[in-house]
Enzyme design. Structure first.
Site, mmCIF file in Angstrom:
data_model
loop_
_atom_site.group_PDB
_atom_site.id
_atom_site.type_symbol
_atom_site.label_atom_id
_atom_site.label_comp_id
_atom_site.label_asym_id
_atom_site.label_seq_id
_atom_site.Cartn_x
_atom_site.Cartn_y
_atom_site.Cartn_z
ATOM 1 N N GLU A 159 0.873 -1.182 0.000
ATOM 2 C CA GLU A 159 0.000 0.000 0.000
ATOM 3 C C GLU A 159 0.915 1.239 0.000
ATOM 4 O O GLU A 159 1.693 1.428 0.944
ATOM 5 C CB GLU A 159 -0.840 -0.012 1.289
ATOM 6 C CG GLU A 159 -2.311 0.259 1.135
ATOM 7 C CD GLU A 159 -3.025 0.240 2.478
ATOM 8 O OE1 GLU A 159 -2.995 1.268 3.192
ATOM 9 O OE2 GLU A 159 -3.591 -0.827 2.808
ATOM 10 N N ASP A 191 -5.428 9.624 9.676
ATOM 11 C CA ASP A 191 -4.061 9.170 9.947
ATOM 12 C C ASP A 191 -3.676 9.465 11.384
ATOM 13 O O ASP A 191 -3.884 10.558 11.887
ATOM 14 C CB ASP A 191 -3.067 9.889 9.019
ATOM 15 C CG ASP A 191 -3.104 9.306 7.617
ATOM 16 O OD1 ASP A 191 -2.447 9.864 6.732
ATOM 17 O OD2 ASP A 191 -3.814 8.312 7.417
HETATM 18 O O1 LIG Z 1 -1.087 2.455 10.604
HETATM 19 P P1 LIG Z 1 -1.861 1.216 10.997
HETATM 20 O O2 LIG Z 1 -2.520 1.345 12.370
HETATM 21 O O3 LIG Z 1 -1.034 -0.032 10.802
HETATM 22 O O4 LIG Z 1 -3.092 1.092 9.953
HETATM 23 C C1 LIG Z 1 -2.849 0.841 8.535
HETATM 24 C C2 LIG Z 1 -2.895 2.171 7.910
HETATM 25 O O5 LIG Z 1 -1.672 2.805 8.217
HETATM 26 C C3 LIG Z 1 -3.082 2.327 6.399
HETATM 27 O O6 LIG Z 1 -3.878 1.343 5.816
HETATM 28 C C4 LIG Z 1 -3.651 3.707 6.346
HETATM 29 C C5 LIG Z 1 -2.890 4.845 6.281
HETATM 30 N N1 LIG Z 1 -3.703 5.937 6.362
HETATM 31 C C6 LIG Z 1 -5.007 5.507 6.513
HETATM 32 C C7 LIG Z 1 -6.194 6.220 6.683
HETATM 33 C C8 LIG Z 1 -7.395 5.507 6.823
HETATM 34 C C9 LIG Z 1 -7.391 4.082 6.799
HETATM 35 C C10 LIG Z 1 -6.184 3.346 6.642
HETATM 36 C C11 LIG Z 1 -5.009 4.079 6.516
#
Ligand SMILES: O=P(O)(O)OC[C@@H](O)[C@@H](O)c1c[nH]c2ccccc12
EC number: 4.2.1.20
Length: 263
Positions: free
Chosen positions: A47, A58
């Site tokens: 991703e 975020d």
């Molecule tokens: O950072 P985490 O807690 O591992 O979660 C994944 C996330 O970073 C990625 O999928 C993501 C980055 N920004 C986001 C905003 C909304 C949903 C998901 C995201």
């Protein structure tokens, strides 16, 4: 079935690992090395986040990485130019992760055409209104991009049914309330929700938000999900390090989390 869902399905029932990294953090040269390193260390899908100033969902780690990337003057054109060079040389398909505003600013059709041209194979827009999904879906189909929609623990039955009916193949199941960021515990109720989604549809499910340790990974890898997204935990290994140390730390973290899936 499109490439992202295929990739996440074919792993002989093993859970896939999907790292999230912010493009351009700490600079684009490191992003190139990070994509190669994650691919080499077993990332099944990657991703790639487009840094954005108003990233409401975020958490602190990703917000900080976006801020620093934007400070370097990183922009979508530079990111896609970089990705066009890298994507043919890695096995892991790349999902572009962006908020809705940058898509609107560029124009939906041009945005999707450009990410397709760069070799990306998936698109996630966390704040995409469900009412506007149909048009984006048509463009994604036209340019061979898989749009991945979100289901949250707060999603109503009606909204979940609508998302499942519109989703081309893969669903992003958000594990917790609030913003991204490492969490000590992911509720077992999420596995129950994943089972419910599996009972209602044949969708591929990727779970994200808060996954922060190999111990969590080896537990969740046995749940009814097909992939695990890890963002903040990987990005935090890169913060405030030299370029070489950042890549080294990220590689080690990816290798450790990948091994934990197999445990
Ligand atoms: O950072 P985490 O807690 O591992 O979660 C994944 C996330 O970073 C990625 O999928 C993501 C980055 N920004 C986001 C905003 C909304 C949903 C998901 C995201």
């Amino acid at each position: 079935m499109t490439l992202i869902s295929e990739t996440l399905t074919k792993k002989n029932s093993k859970c896939s690992l999907i790292p999230f990294i912010t493009a351009g953090y700490p600079n684009l040269q490191v992003t190139v090395k990070a994509l190669y390193a994650l691919d080499e260390k077993g990332a099944d899908v990657i991703e790639l986040g487009i840094p954005y100033s108003d990233a409401l969902a975020d958490g602190p780690v990703i917000q900080e990485s976006s801020r620093k990337a934007l400070e370097q003057g990183v922009c979508l054109d530079k990111i896609l130019c970089m990705l066009k060079k890298v994507s043919p040389n890695i096995n892991a398909p790349v999902i572009i992760f962006t908020y809705y505003n940058p898509v609107l600013a560029r124009g939906m059709k041009k945005f999707i055409q450009d990410i397709s041209f760069s070799g990306a194979r998936g698109l996630i827009i966390p704040d995409l209104p469900l009412e506007e999904v149909d048009y984006i879906l048509k463009l994604c189909t036209q340019f061979n991009i898989e749009l991945i929609l979100f289901i949250a623990p707060t999603s109503s039955e009606i909204r979940m049914a609508s998302i499942l009916s519109k989703s081309p193949g893969c669903i992003y199941l958000v594990s917790s309330y609030g913003v991204t960021g490492m969490r000590n515990k992911i509720s077992i109720n999420i596995d129950k929700l994943a089972q419910k989604i599996k009972a209602k549809s044949n969708k591929v499910i990727i779970l994200g938000f808060g996954i922060s340790s190999p111990q969590q990974v080896s537990t969740i890898a046995k749940w009814h999900v097909d992939g695990l997204v890890v963002g903040s935990a990987f990005m935090s290994t890169m913060l405030n390090k030299s370029d070489i140390e950042a890549i080294q730390s990220l590689s080690e973290a990816c290798e450790t989390f990948k091994a934990a899936i197999d445990n």
